[in-house]
Design an enzyme around this catalytic site. Structure first.
Site, PDB file in Angstrom:
ATOM      1  N   ASP A 229       5.077  -4.055  -1.537  1.00 36.46           N
ATOM      2  CA  ASP A 229       4.757  -4.387  -0.236  1.00 36.46           C
ATOM      3  C   ASP A 229       3.513  -3.584   0.291  1.00 36.46           C
ATOM      4  OD1 ASP A 229       4.691  -5.115   2.477  1.00 36.46           O
ATOM      5  OD2 ASP A 229       6.843  -5.111   2.941  1.00 36.46           O
TER       6      ASP A 229
HETATM    7  C1  NOJ Z   1       4.142  -5.905   5.273  1.00 34.62           C
HETATM    8  C2  NOJ Z   1       5.411  -6.802   5.544  1.00 34.62           C
HETATM    9  O1  NOJ Z   1       6.642  -6.195   5.267  1.00 34.62           O
HETATM   10  C3  NOJ Z   1       5.325  -8.015   4.506  1.00 34.62           C
HETATM   11  O2  NOJ Z   1       6.305  -8.950   4.801  1.00 34.62           O
HETATM   12  C4  NOJ Z   1       4.099  -8.379   4.554  1.00 34.62           C
HETATM   13  O3  NOJ Z   1       3.706  -9.484   3.636  1.00 34.62           O
HETATM   14  C5  NOJ Z   1       2.815  -7.451   4.279  1.00 34.62           C
HETATM   15  N1  NOJ Z   1       3.149  -6.349   5.129  1.00 34.62           N
HETATM   16  C6  NOJ Z   1       1.464  -8.072   4.191  1.00 34.62           C
HETATM   17  O4  NOJ Z   1       1.181  -8.421   5.765  1.00 34.62           O
END
Ligand code: NOJ
Length: 690
Positions: A229
């Site tokens: 993430d």
């Molecule tokens: C953080 C989020 O938790 C995730 O779901 C997302 O895909 C990423 N940011 C990228 O935006």
């Protein structure tokens, strides 16, 4: 490939410029970007968010996309075929907007109904969540786009999400959320997994040998790649050697640090090759090696699926006969609240879609920075009032904003039917502090219901809410965040043009005191600083309820929820009888289902199984279901084959799934608390499940 080329591919960056991070000129403005190797025909990775439609955090020129209802609504349809159609829209628009990796597919279980991202998930049951997400991911990949399943694993709360350490025992994990991932991954062939921010039993999920190397890549044989993430990579050699293949987002752990680690022998050369191979393999597997040609999206095709998802996914929770609203002479309808004359609500965060037509009610000021859009409430242009007027042309339909409860109650008194709209926005990054509707809406509903017996409440929420007024109102329709055709779908359901068929994918508790925890642990923050992401503080959360998530907790504790898991009404009624079952390789149940009412309808018939008492699990678990359309008076024989994993327990000593010997009870009915058919079966000898 040269060392630099390999490192370029595994070092993910932002796809748009954010704060100190400058996007690569070749990036197309999505959430992520990684450099391809043109001379070898490996395209740049252009990654874009996609839980509920293609997202648009950076407001690209071609950013507006189909705003689908929340995946929680999709889960409520219990319709895997619809889930495929939903994924197809996302996959197609992702490709048309020039991206080749979709970051959709969040399958964390809603362990706490206050969870900020409950609307992006697929409810509280692992079988439902896994079986519903798999077709969505498959459909995305059938469009030539790599799909991602996330957030692996236990990203079950937003509070302190960057540092929270989920402490949970192995059986609870395997029979709970990991089962949703296992089904989702194996039944879709998904090409990428995003590991989560949080820690699991003392290690960050993105450097967790048990989760990544042993389980995902080892036992499950996952051939794709694991990306972190955004900001979830915390080390170089440790993360890579425990299974992480790609860093997001700042390039400080991979990038030059990775070159040093390879040269020092801390990361073996074969492992870097394996990371690269996994990425290229997934691109090849879905046919994504050629760069995407940017073309306009097809709004009509997206709208059809958005409409169907909202129609099938809305849940009629209560109805004392006030619904459906039928055309009548001089019919007067009062509609109150939640901007129902203009728009429907949506959830916030990185899953935010920029709907075609823009934000119907833009705020006065938008926070600065490219991610500002993710922080503001976005209202999706779709008016329930206009849709009701179109379906009931002879009716006099008056709207009141609901700001003054007295005025709203006066309007209600003059009407034949009153429809109050209420909702609450949820967003990534923060959990809901409580389960109230907030903003005086409970008082508004109570005041209107006191003034008018025939009051219908339509909810637009991202999860469960409390309903202190429920006994006063005539009907409650849960429409979740219903997407760009929300107004149309709600009007179809309220007027009976479409018969409601959704069922709750999570429990609506009667009180927060009935939950495993009085409050979500940790420190809730309104504003996240970069420092919180990069250097989070560890907070231990012991998940002592173990596998007793959602209805399993309520059943085990003998607590009565406000509305149970699986509940949902129809304008017709269904009769269940003649249950029989066999237990060969797995369990197959057969029963008959009759439409005993006066209109055609669709029932989601659910099958729950109670395992032998000695197994110490939940009193019963959802093991399968069938969505059946029935004409008036029609009777059908229905068969449900159960996935053996839905019955198995995780044997920690043997490290295998086992069907324990003993007595099983199979129950069938229209909700987890309405199971008219029951039958007992005995399994003479325990069995391993592959
Ligand atoms: C953080 C989020 O938790 C995730 O779901 C997302 O895909 C990423 N940011 C990228 O935006």
């Amino acid at each position: 490939m040269s060392l630099d080329e390999k490192i370029g591919l595994v070092t993910g960056q932002w796809g748009l410029s954010v704060g100190p991070f400058k996007a690569d000129p070749q990036a197309r403005g999505g959430d992520g970007f990684a450099k391809g190797v043109a001379r070898l025909g490996v395209p740049n990775l252009q990654l874009i968010g996609a839980g509920l439609g293609v997202t648009d955090l950076g407001r690209r020129a071609n950013g507006p996309s189909t705003a689908l209802p929340s995946t929680l609504a999709l889960a409520a349809s219990f319709d895997p075929g619809l889930s495929y159609a939903y994924g197809e829209v996302i996959g197609r628009e992702t490709r048309q907007e020039g991206f080749n990796v979709s970051l959709g597919g969040a399958v964390n279980l809603t362990r706490d109904p206050r969870g900020g991202r409950a609307f992006e998930y697929h409810g509280e049951d692992p079988i439902l969540a896994g079986k519903m997400i798999a077709p969505q991911l498959r459909a995305i990949q059938d469009q030539g786009v790599v799909a991602t399943i996330k957030h692996f694993a236990l990203n079950d709360q937003e509070t302190d999400r960057f540092g929270v350490n989920e402490v949970i025992d192995e059986r609870a994990m395997r029979e709970g959320e990991l089962l949703a991932f296992e089904i989702g991954i194996k039944e879709s062939g998904v090409g990428a997994v995003m590991c989560s921010y949080n820690q699991v039993n003392g290690d960050y999920a993105c450097e967790n040998n048990k989760l990544l190397n042993r389980l995902l890549k080892g036992e499950w044989g996952f051939k794709g790649w694991v990306m972190s993430d955004w900001g979830g990579t915390h080390s170089t050699a440790k993360a890579i050697n425990t299974g992480l293949d790609q860093e997001f987002f700042d390039g400080t752990k991979f990038g030059p640090a990775l070159a040093v680690a390879v040269q020092a022998g801390e990361v073996p050369a074969w492992r870097l090759d394996d990371m690269v191979r996994r990425i290229v393999r997934s691109l090849m597997a879905v046919g994504a090696m050629a760069d995407k040609v940017v073309t306009p999206i097809d709004p009509a095709a997206g709208a059809e699926v958005a409409l169907r998802s909202a129609q099938e996914g809305s849940v009629l929770l209560k109805n004392n006969g006030v619904l459906p609203v039928r055309p009548a002479k001089r019919l007067r309808i009062a509609v109150i609240g939640l901007n129902a004359d203009r728009a429907v609500m949506s959830g916030g965060g990185s899953s935010q879609v920029n709907p075609v037509g823009g934000n119907a009610i833009p705020p006065q000021t938008i926070p600065s920075g490219p991610l500002g859009f993710a922080g503001i409430p976005v209202w999706v242009s779709s008016s329930p009032v206009a849709a009701l007027r179109a379906r009931l042309p002879g009716a006099d339909i008056q709207f009141d904003s609901g700001e003054a409860p007295d005025r709203a109650a006066r309007l209600a008194r003059s009407a034949d039917v009153t429809i109050v709209f209420a909702g609450r926005r949820r967003t990534e990054g923060t959990d809901a502090p409580d389960l109230t509707l907030g903003a005086g809406q409970d008082d508004l509903i109570a005041a209107v219901a006191d003034a008018h017996r025939k009051t219908v409440v339509v909810l637009e929420t991202g999860g469960a809410v409390l309903m202190p007024w429920v006994s006063k109102v005539g009907a409650v329709l849960e429409a979740w965040y219903p997407g760009q055709q929300g107004g149309e779908a709600i009007a179809d359901l309220l007027t009976g043009a479409v018969n409601p068929s959704g069922k709750l994918p999570l429990t609506f508790p009667a009180s927060e005191a009935d939950l495993p925890r009085a409050k979500i642990l940790g420190v809730a923050k309104d504003r996240i600083e970069l420092e919180d992401v990069l250097h989070p503080k560890r907070v231990d959360v012991r998940l002592t309820e173990g596998v007793l998530v959602g209805y399993k907790w309520f059943d085990a504790q003998g607590k009565t929820p406000l509305f149970p898991f699986g509940h949902g009404l129809s304008y017709t009624s269904f009769g269940y009888d003649r249950l029989s079952a066999t237990f060969d390789d797995s369990l197959t149940a057969t029963f008959s289902l009759t439409n005993a009412g006066k209109v055609p309808g669709t029932e989601v018939a659910q099958l729950y199984v109670s395992l032998p008492a000695s197994t110490g699990g939940p009193p019963r678990r959802l093991a399968g279901w069938a969505r059946v359309n029935l004409a008036v008076g029609e009777k059908r024989t229905v068969q449900i084959h159960v996935d053996p994993k839905a019955l198995a327990i995780w044997d920690i000593a043997a490290q295998r799934w086992r069907l324990p010997a003993g007595d099983y009870t199979v129950s069938v009915g229209g909700s987890s608390r309405d199971l008219p058919l029951k039958i007992k079966l005995a399994l003479a000898e325990a069995r391993w499940v592959p």
